[in-house]
Scaffold this active site. Structure first.
Site, PDB file in Angstrom:
ATOM      1  CB  SER A  50      38.358  24.064  10.822  1.00  0.00           C
ATOM      2  OG  SER A  50      38.190  23.468   9.539  1.00  0.00           O
ATOM      3  CG  ASP A  83      37.080  23.857  15.664  1.00  0.00           C
ATOM      4  OD1 ASP A  83      37.346  24.106  16.853  1.00  0.00           O
ATOM      5  OD2 ASP A  83      37.198  22.719  15.155  1.00  0.00           O
ATOM      6  CG  ASP A 105      44.356  27.080  19.317  1.00  0.00           C
ATOM      7  OD1 ASP A 105      45.009  27.358  20.348  1.00  0.00           O
ATOM      8  OD2 ASP A 105      44.424  25.977  18.747  1.00  0.00           O
ATOM      9  N   GLY A 190      41.230  13.833  15.608  1.00  0.00           N
ATOM     10  CA  GLY A 190      41.393  12.728  14.666  1.00  0.00           C
ATOM     11  C   GLY A 190      41.013  11.372  15.248  1.00  0.00           C
ATOM     12  CB  SER A 226      35.463  11.632  17.918  1.00  0.00           C
ATOM     13  OG  SER A 226      34.767  12.541  17.090  1.00  0.00           O
ATOM     14  CG  ASN A 266      35.086  21.244  19.957  1.00  0.00           C
ATOM     15  OD1 ASN A 266      34.145  21.787  20.535  1.00  0.00           O
ATOM     16  ND2 ASN A 266      36.095  21.922  19.444  1.00  0.00           N
TER      17      ASN A 266
HETATM   18  P1  13P Z   1      37.535  14.861  17.057  1.00  0.00           P
HETATM   19  O1  13P Z   1      38.600  14.681  16.039  1.00  0.00           O
HETATM   20  O2  13P Z   1      37.757  13.995  18.270  1.00  0.00           O
HETATM   21  O3  13P Z   1      36.171  14.689  16.521  1.00  0.00           O
HETATM   22  O4  13P Z   1      37.639  16.351  17.608  1.00  0.00           O
HETATM   23  C1  13P Z   1      37.160  17.435  16.869  1.00  0.00           C
HETATM   24  C2  13P Z   1      37.551  18.735  17.465  1.00  0.00           C
HETATM   25  O5  13P Z   1      38.013  18.824  18.587  1.00  0.00           O
HETATM   26  C3  13P Z   1      37.349  19.944  16.654  1.00  0.00           C
HETATM   27  O6  13P Z   1      37.939  21.081  17.211  1.00  0.00           O
END
Ligand code: 13P
Length: 341
Positions: A50, A83, A105, A190, A226, A266
């Site tokens: 990022s 990202d 984005d 998150g 996640s 991701n």
């Molecule tokens: P998480 O916070 O669910 O791991 O997502 C990460 C993400 O989408 C990065 O762009």
């Protein structure tokens, strides 16, 4: 092999009917964890950074660590992806540095917070597609807004506030010519995504399936994916952490997504949880330790385990040697030929 095109990795994933995890990194240990997991499972891999990660690593450290990854793991097709690029200018700095894929984005304004208009998003994304494709670099765009905030980026709203409209998704792909499309289906960045196991009311897999029905040849991207496993939360809390109860995206929902056009998934939070739990455990059990390696090694192992598990669950395991990488210059020619045709 040098860093490869994400478009090629996702095209191959589509042919094989599998998904590819895109794992966020900030430092050497995270890159090592991912590359070791990729070697162990024989997986192609997407490593993403990022804007926050680029600042943290002063960009050049990140770049040279990634060069080291390609030297030490030459058999693994490896993508370096930006990202959540917030503007065409940010995407340009990533391309200039050697990223082989960028996300523009444009669902948010360049402040990374305010939801944008459809017209702005098309204009910004199209600009990046023109600039990136000329060099064989892949472009991911986003339509609809993810929930939450990641590294200061995000509207900070509930995941359901700006779901992707399938009509807009179709129009967006047509007008921009991008390679991969991130959609908003109720997930957020998150640890705190859902207060209970998500249902069809909170995780809109029906929207994803409808978008895939209309755009069967577009690589879909699931952000905020996640799974926030209870075991990882428990380790942190057992060793003095204070996470509140929470639920992530169940792996079986991601697998349903993969059956319906999702090619990039991701994952950041699960790895952060694994690292933090491992470090807390060492600090609690061996308070006399002060050599960073005594806690960074278990942290690296814990992250590797999560990444290898996801690589297997997403189906990318075993596919590292399926194809030879196509040079970016050839990919640029392919983009140019497709535009002319
Ligand atoms: P998480 O916070 O669910 O791991 O997502 C990460 C993400 O989408 C990065 O762009």
């Amino acid at each position: 092999m040098p860093l490869v095109s994400m478009r090629q990795v996702l095209d191959e994933a589509a042919k094989g009917g599998y998904g590819v995890g895109a794992f966020n990194v900030n430092n050497m240990e995270q890159i090592q964890s991912i590359m070791e997991a990729a070697r162990e499972t024989q997986s192609p891999v997407i490593i993403q950074a990022s804007r926050g990660a680029r600042a943290y690593s002063q960009d050049r450290f990140l770049y040279h660590l990634m060069v080291a990854a390609t030297e030490l793991y030459p058999e693994i097709p490896t993508v370096l992806h930006l990202d959540h690029g917030n503007s065409p200018e940010t995407c340009k700095t990533a391309i200039d540095m050697g990223f082989t894929s960028v996300m523009m984005d444009g669902s948010l304004m360049p402040d990374g917070k305010t939801p944008s208009t459809f017209e702005y998003n098309v204009e910004a994304t199209k600009k990046v597609v023109e600039m990136a494709h000329a060099k064989g670099i892949t472009v991911e765009g986003e339509i609809g807004c993810l929930g939450g905030i990641e590294d200061g980026h995000g509207a900070g709203v509930d995941g359901l506030a700006h779901l992707t409209d399938p009509d807009q998704a179709e129009e967006f792909v047509k007008q921009t010519g991008l390679d991969a499309l991130a959609i908003a289906i109720g997930t957020s960045h998150g640890a705190y995504k859902f207060s209970k196991k998500p249902s069809g009311e909170t995780l809109k897999m029906d929207v994803l399936i409808e978008i895939h029905r209309r755009l069967p040849n577009v690589h879909l991207v699931m952000h905020g994916s996640s799974s926030v496993p209870k075991e990882l939360q428990d380790i942190i809390n057992q060793y003095g952490g204070k996470l509140k109860p929470t639920f992530g995206v169940p792996v079986e929902e991601i697998q349903l997504g993969i059956k319906n056009g999702v090619r990039k998934i991701n994952v950041d939070t699960d790895n952060r949880l694994a690292i933090t739990g491992a470090i807390r455990k060492v600090f609690m059990e061996k308070p006399e330790e002060f050599d960073p390696r005594s806690y960074m090694k278990p942290a690296r192992d814990a992250m590797k385990k999560v990444v290898a598990e996801r690589m297997t669950q997403f189906g990318q395991a075993g596919h590292a040697k399926d194809y030879a990488p196509i040079p970016l210059s050839t990919i640029a020619q392919q983009y140019a030929a497709a535009t002319v045709a």
